[in-house]
Design a protein around this motif. Structure first.
Motif, PDB file in Angstrom:
ATOM      1  N   GLN A 197       0.845  -1.204   0.000  1.00 29.24           N
ATOM      2  CA  GLN A 197       0.000   0.000   0.000  1.00 29.24           C
ATOM      3  C   GLN A 197       0.880   1.254   0.000  1.00 29.24           C
ATOM      4  OE1 GLN A 197      -3.264  -1.352   3.071  1.00 29.24           O
ATOM      5  NE2 GLN A 197      -4.135   0.059   1.583  1.00 29.24           N
ATOM      6  N   SER A 202      -1.840   2.295  -2.580  1.00 26.47           N
ATOM      7  CA  SER A 202      -2.401   2.332  -1.228  1.00 26.47           C
ATOM      8  C   SER A 202      -3.922   2.420  -1.262  1.00 26.47           C
ATOM      9  CB  SER A 202      -1.821   3.499  -0.426  1.00 26.47           C
ATOM     10  OG  SER A 202      -2.174   4.743  -0.991  1.00 26.47           O
ATOM     11  N   ALA A 203      -4.500   2.716  -2.431  1.00 23.51           N
ATOM     12  CA  ALA A 203      -5.951   2.732  -2.576  1.00 23.51           C
ATOM     13  C   ALA A 203      -6.535   1.331  -2.716  1.00 23.51           C
ATOM     14  CB  ALA A 203      -6.351   3.585  -3.776  1.00 23.51           C
ATOM     15  N   PRO A 205      -7.207  -1.806  -0.619  1.00 22.46           N
ATOM     16  CA  PRO A 205      -7.179  -2.149   0.808  1.00 22.46           C
ATOM     17  C   PRO A 205      -6.349  -3.375   1.139  1.00 22.46           C
ATOM     18  CG  PRO A 205      -9.400  -1.568   0.131  1.00 22.46           C
ATOM     19  CD  PRO A 205      -8.581  -1.635  -1.121  1.00 22.46           C
ATOM     20  N   TYR A 291     -15.741   6.148  -2.017  1.00 21.77           N
ATOM     21  CA  TYR A 291     -14.406   5.809  -1.514  1.00 21.77           C
ATOM     22  C   TYR A 291     -14.453   4.814  -0.353  1.00 21.77           C
ATOM     23  CZ  TYR A 291     -13.923  10.206  -3.998  1.00 21.77           C
ATOM     24  OH  TYR A 291     -14.002  11.203  -4.934  1.00 21.77           O
ATOM     25  N   ARG A 293     -14.953   1.095   1.265  1.00 25.94           N
ATOM     26  CA  ARG A 293     -14.727  -0.257   0.761  1.00 25.94           C
ATOM     27  C   ARG A 293     -15.061  -1.376   1.758  1.00 25.94           C
ATOM     28  NH1 ARG A 293     -14.370   2.598  -2.954  1.00 25.94           N
ATOM     29  NH2 ARG A 293     -12.682   2.865  -4.477  1.00 25.94           N
ATOM     30  N   TYR A 331     -10.644   5.132   0.187  1.00 22.21           N
ATOM     31  CA  TYR A 331      -9.708   4.700  -0.851  1.00 22.21           C
ATOM     32  C   TYR A 331     -10.008   5.474  -2.134  1.00 22.21           C
ATOM     33  CZ  TYR A 331      -9.156   1.212   2.705  1.00 22.21           C
ATOM     34  OH  TYR A 331      -8.936   0.609   3.922  1.00 22.21           O
ATOM     35  N   GLY A 337      -4.832   5.431  -0.298  1.00 21.52           N
ATOM     36  CA  GLY A 337      -5.720   4.973   0.765  1.00 21.52           C
ATOM     37  C   GLY A 337      -5.474   5.756   2.034  1.00 21.52           C
TER      38      GLY A 337
END
Length: 367
Positions: A197, A202-203, A205, A291, A293, A331, A337
């Motif tokens: 990430q 990093s978006a 999870p 955004y 998740r 995210y 993220g």
């Protein structure tokens, strides 16, 4: 009759790698424990397991299937009739295993699922369990401080993770001893990592370590913890390589607000669902649904994820002694993220945050 490796560790302190060879724990009326293992695990079980008897079979699949041998053992004990509680009706399909269910090899028994009751028992921590989790928190914090210290532009994710984990584990073993470390399936020392990430990734999870190098402007999502006496904790932070942009600051502030809302909602008597509902009300109000998740968090103990779950579909009531992660995340594709995770304890009057790593933005800027 338990087949799940984490349930077996909980009741018999036996940590092992689950393979196609069935392992089962029998808990007899009165509490006597018989551990049923393949021959190659016999000495391992006799040395480390807390069981009154270890019974082994030659190999899987063998000339006689292990489940048939297990049935013979139960019949010899006179326990092949009546009620038998199981977590699975037979050994699960691990690494190509196949075999008959318990209900087939013991046709005169009434087979009942007991997993929910075991999950409930494991969710309520004893003082001894809490002491191990607090020690895990301490060493997870130490590992994360090393991770942040060694992260720099141009450094490799793999090298930084390895250095922080190696040094933190060595310090932990020197302080508490190798025996208390007691590995489990998830962690066997103090660990700090990025799990891939880094930057735009990093978006994702649940990204995977990819060995990239850190660059200016990266959004970073970390993870840290330690296995102490078989027990775990969870610490995650969002960090930035250099001064964050206005957009990064905005989403970081939203993420921190979400976690604060969850902290306020966590108290005995509240439902797990109510925590998720409170967090998602903010998400809806601020237009952040694109955004979002995953749910807010989950139970922690010997497994990295366990019941209960801070999810709008989980109506279970929070009770003193429960330990959970609190990790609402946002995210943003192309940006990164934004997720902190802290380990908390439900108390008689509210909740206690067990992790103590800094949460504020200024403490999480690198360089």
């Amino acid at each position: 009759m338990l087949f799940d490796d984490q349930f077996i560790q909980y009741f018999a302190s036996f940590a092992f790698h689950a393979t196609e060879r069935p392992i089962a724990l029998l808990i007899l009326p009165g509490g006597e424990r018989h551990l049923f293992v393949p021959r190659l695990e016999r000495e391992h079980a006799q040395t480390f397991a807390q069981a009154e008897r270890v019974v082994d079979y030659p190999e899987y699949p063998g000339d006689v299937h292990p489940m048939q041998r297990l049935a013979v053992h139960l019949k010899a004990l006179g326990l092949d009739r009546g009620r038998i509680g199981v977590d699975h009706d037979g050994y699960p399909a691990v690494m190509g295993y196949s075999g008959p269910p318990v209900s087939e090899v013991l046709p005169d028994a009434t087979v009942l699922r007991v997993s929910p009751g075991i999950d409930e028992q494991m969710a309520l921590k004893s003082p001894a369990e809490l002491a191990l989790i607090r020690e895990s928190v301490r060493w997870g914090d130490h590992a994360h401080r090393l991770l942040q210290k060694y992260t720099e532009i141009g450094a490799s994710e793999t090298d930084v993770e390895a250095r922080a984990t190696r040094e933190a584990t060595a310090a932990m073993v020197a302080a508490i001893g190798e025996q208390r470390r007691t590995p489990n399936r998830w962690l066997s020392g103090a660990v700090a990592l990025y799990r891939g990430q880094i930057g735009a990734a990093s978006a994702l999870p649940h990204a995977m370590t990819s060995g990239v190098r850190f660059q200016a402007g990266d959004t970073l999502v970390t993870g840290a913890g330690a296995g102490v006496g078989g027990y775990l904790s969870e610490l995650e932070r969002t960090m930035f390589m250099g001064e964050p942009t206005a957009e990064q600051r905005t989403f970081f502030a939203h993420m921190l607000a979400l976690q604060d809302i969850a902290f306020e909602a966590l108290k005995p008597g509240a439902t797990c669902a109510s925590v998720d509902v409170a967090v998602q009300a903010y998400i809806d109000r601020e237009g952040l649904q694109a955004y979002w998740r995953h749910h807010v968090g989950h139970g922690l103990e010997q497994r990295i994820h366990e019941a209960p779950f801070l999810d709008r579909g989980d109506a279970r009531v929070l009770r003193p002694g429960m330990v959970l992660s609190v990790e609402p995340g946002l995210y943003v594709p192309g940006l990164g993220g934004f997720r902190h995770s802290d380990t908390i304890l439900i108390t008689d009057s509210g909740m206690e945050i067990l992790t103590f790593y800094p949460r504020q933005l200024d403490d999480l800027i690198i360089g």
